[in-house]
Scaffold this motif. Structure first.
Motif, short mmCIF file in Angstrom:
data_model
loop_
_atom_site.label_atom_id
_atom_site.label_comp_id
_atom_site.label_asym_id
_atom_site.label_seq_id
_atom_site.Cartn_x
_atom_site.Cartn_y
_atom_site.Cartn_z
N LEU A 109 43.34 34.23 46.16
CA LEU A 109 43.83 35.45 45.52
C LEU A 109 45.35 35.51 45.64
O LEU A 109 45.94 34.95 46.58
N ILE B 77 39.30 40.97 39.81
CA ILE B 77 38.65 39.87 40.54
C ILE B 77 37.26 39.63 39.95
O ILE B 77 36.39 40.51 39.98
N CYS C 288 33.28 41.64 36.96
CA CYS C 288 34.46 41.85 37.81
C CYS C 288 34.18 43.04 38.72
O CYS C 288 33.32 43.86 38.43
N ARG D 271 32.08 32.91 44.29
CA ARG D 271 32.60 34.20 44.73
C ARG D 271 31.53 35.27 44.51
O ARG D 271 30.93 35.35 43.42
N TRP E 240 39.07 42.28 50.41
CA TRP E 240 39.81 41.23 49.69
C TRP E 240 39.95 39.97 50.53
O TRP E 240 40.20 38.89 50.00
#
Length: 466
Positions: free
Chosen positions: A328, A337, A459, A424, A290
Motif C-alpha cells: 500500500l 483498496i 473494494c 488480499r 491497513w
C-alpha cells in the motif's frame, strides 16, 4: 477501598496464596480444542495422572475441521493427527467432545456461550488466546499454554499472577451502522497492541449497556489484541435474558437465586483501577485495518497513513514494514483498496447476528465477479439457525460460498481455507498478522456489514456507500 469485578472473581477462586503476587486458582471450566492439547495429554500420561474433574472439561473440533463438507477427510497430515489424538484422548480420560458433524460442534468460543457454559462469576480457561470472548458474561476468562492445560486437567487449578485493572469507559452511544468490531478496532488503534498488557480490561459506560451479548462477545474477544489478559463486562439484564435461553440453566427459585447473586458482580463505586481510558462512542465510525496488526486501523473514510505520521520510532518502523508487506502507498484512500476475497466468520464475528448483518447487506445484490465471498458459521447451531431463517438462500442468491460445516476456517488457515501469496482479503476475523490467512496473504479487518458491502463492490466499502 472497594474492589474491581475482576478481583472479586479472582479472590473468590483462590485456593491458596503462594506469594504476594501469585495465587493458586480454582478453575470452574476448561475448554479444549485439537491443536494445542495433544502434548498436555501426553504429559498427563507420562506422569501417570488422571483428569481430576472430567465433567468440568469440554472438547470441540474447530481449528483443523474442513468446512466444505461434514464428512470430508482432513487433508493436512498434522491436522488429521491432532484431531485423531483429540478424539482418543477425550475418550480415554472421559472428557465430553463435540465432533465435526454433531449438533453442538463449533468454534470453542462460540459453543461455550451457546451451551450455557459461560456464566457470571466463573473462571474459564482454554488453550486459545481468544478465550477472552467469554468475559462478556462477567466471567474471568483467559487463554493458557499447553503446560497449564495439563495442570488444570490434573488438578482443576491454575497458578496465576494477579493482573492489574484497566477501566475502559465508553461514553455516549454508537451511531447507526457502527458495530462492536468498529469500537474495538478504534480502541486498539488508540491504546496500541500493548495498551492492556498485564491488565484485565473492564468495559463500562452507556454504550456498553446498549450492546447485545453477541456484540459484547466481539468486544471482549479482541481485548487480547490490545495485550490484555482478559476482557470483562459486568452482567446485567441483557446477560440474564441471553442465559435464560441457554440449555442447562436452573429454573424457578434456583434461577432467581442465581440472578440475585449475578447482580452483585460489579465493580464497587470506589474501586480504584490501575489505568483509565475513555472513548466517546459517538466519535467511532466504521473502521478497517491497513497494516499487519489490529492497532494499524483507521476510519474507513480515511487514508492509509505515512510512516512520517508516527512520532515513536518503533511505530514508524512498524508502519514502514506493514506498508511494504501490504503493498500500500501512504495517502491512498481506504475505499480504493481492492480485495479478491471476503471472509465472514471466526470466533469474533461468526455468530447468528453477524450472519444477519451480512444478509441484510447482500439481500437482492450480487457479489462482485472478481471476489470470492466465503461465509463460515461459527457453530453447527449457528448454521442451523441461519438455514431456518433463510439466510443461506440470501447468501447463495448473491453468489456467496456459504459453507455447510462450522470451524475456524480462514481465520486460522489451518485447513484447506487459506489465501495464496499476494491475495488480499477483507476479513471479520481478529488478526491481520503477516501470513495469518496464508503465506504472503494480506488481511484487512472489518465488521460483517462492511465485509458484505466490500464483497459487492470489490473494494473496501461500508453499507451506506451502496
Amino acid at each position: 477501598m472497594g474492589q474491581t469485578l475482576a478481583h472479586k472473581i479472582w479472590d473468590a477462586h483462590v485456593v491458596r496464596t503462594v506469594d504476594k503476587h501469585t495465587d493458586l486458582l480454582y478453575i470452574d471450566m476448561q475448554l479444549l480444542h485439537e491443536v494445542n492439547t495433544p502434548q498436555a495429554f501426553e504429559d498427563l500420561r507420562a506422569a501417570d495422572r488422571a483428569v481430576r474433574r472430567p465433567e468440568l472439561n469440554l472438547g470441540t473440533e474447530d481449528h483443523n475441521t474442513p468446512t466444505v463438507s461434514l464428512d470430508k477427510t482432513i487433508q493436512d497430515p498434522a491436522g488429521r493427527r491432532q484431531t485423531s489424538l483429540m478424539r482418543s484422548n477425550c475418550e480415554q480420560f472421559g472428557i465430553p467432545l463435540h465432533r465435526l458433524g454433531e449438533a453442538s460442534q463449533g468454534i470453542v468460543h462460540v459453543i461455550g456461550p451457546e451451551l450455557g457454559l459461560s456464566r457470571p462469576g466463573m473462571t474459564l480457561v482454554c488453550c486459545d488466546s481468544h478465550t477472552t470472548t467469554m468475559g462478556a458474561f462477567g466471567a474471568l476468562a483467559f487463554g493458557i499454554g499447553t503446560a497449564q492445560v495439563e495442570h488444570v486437567l490434573a488438578t482443576q487449578t491454575l497458578l496465576g499472577q494477579r493482573p492489574g485493572d484497566m477501566l475502559v469507559t465508553v461514553t455516549g452511544q454508537l451511531d447507526a451502522g457502527v458495530t462492536a468490531k468498529d469500537l474495538v478496532l478504534a480502541l486498539i488503534a488508540q491504546i496500541g497492541t500493548g495498551g492492556g498488557q498485564g491488565h484485565i480490561i473492564e468495559y463500562q459506560g452507556e454504550a456498553l449497556r446498549e450492546l447485545s451479548m453477541e456484540a459484547r462477545m466481539t468486544l471482549c474477544n479482541m481485548s487480547v489484541e490490545a495485550g490484555s489478559k482478559a476482557g470483562l463486562i459486568a452482567p446485567d439484564d441483557v446477560t440474564f435474558d441471553y442465559l435464560a435461553a441457554c440449555p442447562g440453566m436452573p429454573t424457578g427459585d434456583d434461577w432467581e437465586h442465581e440472578v440475585a447473586y449475578w447482580r452483585t458482580l460489579r465493580s464497587d463505586s470506589d474501586a480504584v483501577f490501575d489505568r483509565y481510558v475513555t472513548i466517546d462512542a459517538s466519535s467511532v465510525v466504521p473502521h478497517a485495518s491497513w497494516g499487519t496488526n489490529p492497532a494499524q486501523s483507521v476510519p474507513l473514510d480515511g487514508r492509509v497513513p505515512s510512516p512520517d505520521d508516527f512520532h515513536d520510532p518503533a511505530d514508524r518502523i512498524a508502519a514502514e514494514r506493514a506498508l511494504a508487506y501490504m503493498a500500500l502507498s501512504p495517502g491512498m484512500a481506504m475505499r480504493d483498496i481492492a480485495v479478491d476475497t471476503v471472509f465472514i466468520g471466526s470466533c469474533t464475528n461468526g455468530r447468528i447476528e453477524d450472519l444477519r448483518a451480512a444478509a441484510d447487506v447482500l439481500r437482492d445484490k450480487r457479489v462482485h465477479p472478481g471476489v470470492h465471498l466465503l461465509i463460515v458459521p461459527g457453530s453447527a447451531r449457528v448454521r442451523a439457525r441461519a438455514e431456518a431463517e433463510g439466510l443461506d438462500k440470501i447468501f447463495r442468491a448473491a453468489g456467496a460460498d456459504f459453507r455447510p460445516a462450522a470451524g475456524c476456517s480462514l481465520c486460522a488457515a489451518l485447513n484447506e481455507d487459506r489465501l495464496r501469496p499476494g491475495q488480499r482479503a477483507a476479513s471479520t476475523s481478529n488478526r491481520n498478522f503477516e501470513g495469518r490467512q496464508g503465506k504472503g496473504s494480506r488481511t484487512h479487518l472489518v465488521s460483517p456489514a462492511v465485509a458484505a458491502a466490500t464483497a459487492v463492490t470489490g473494494c473496501l466499502t461500508q453499507p451506506t456507500d451502496l
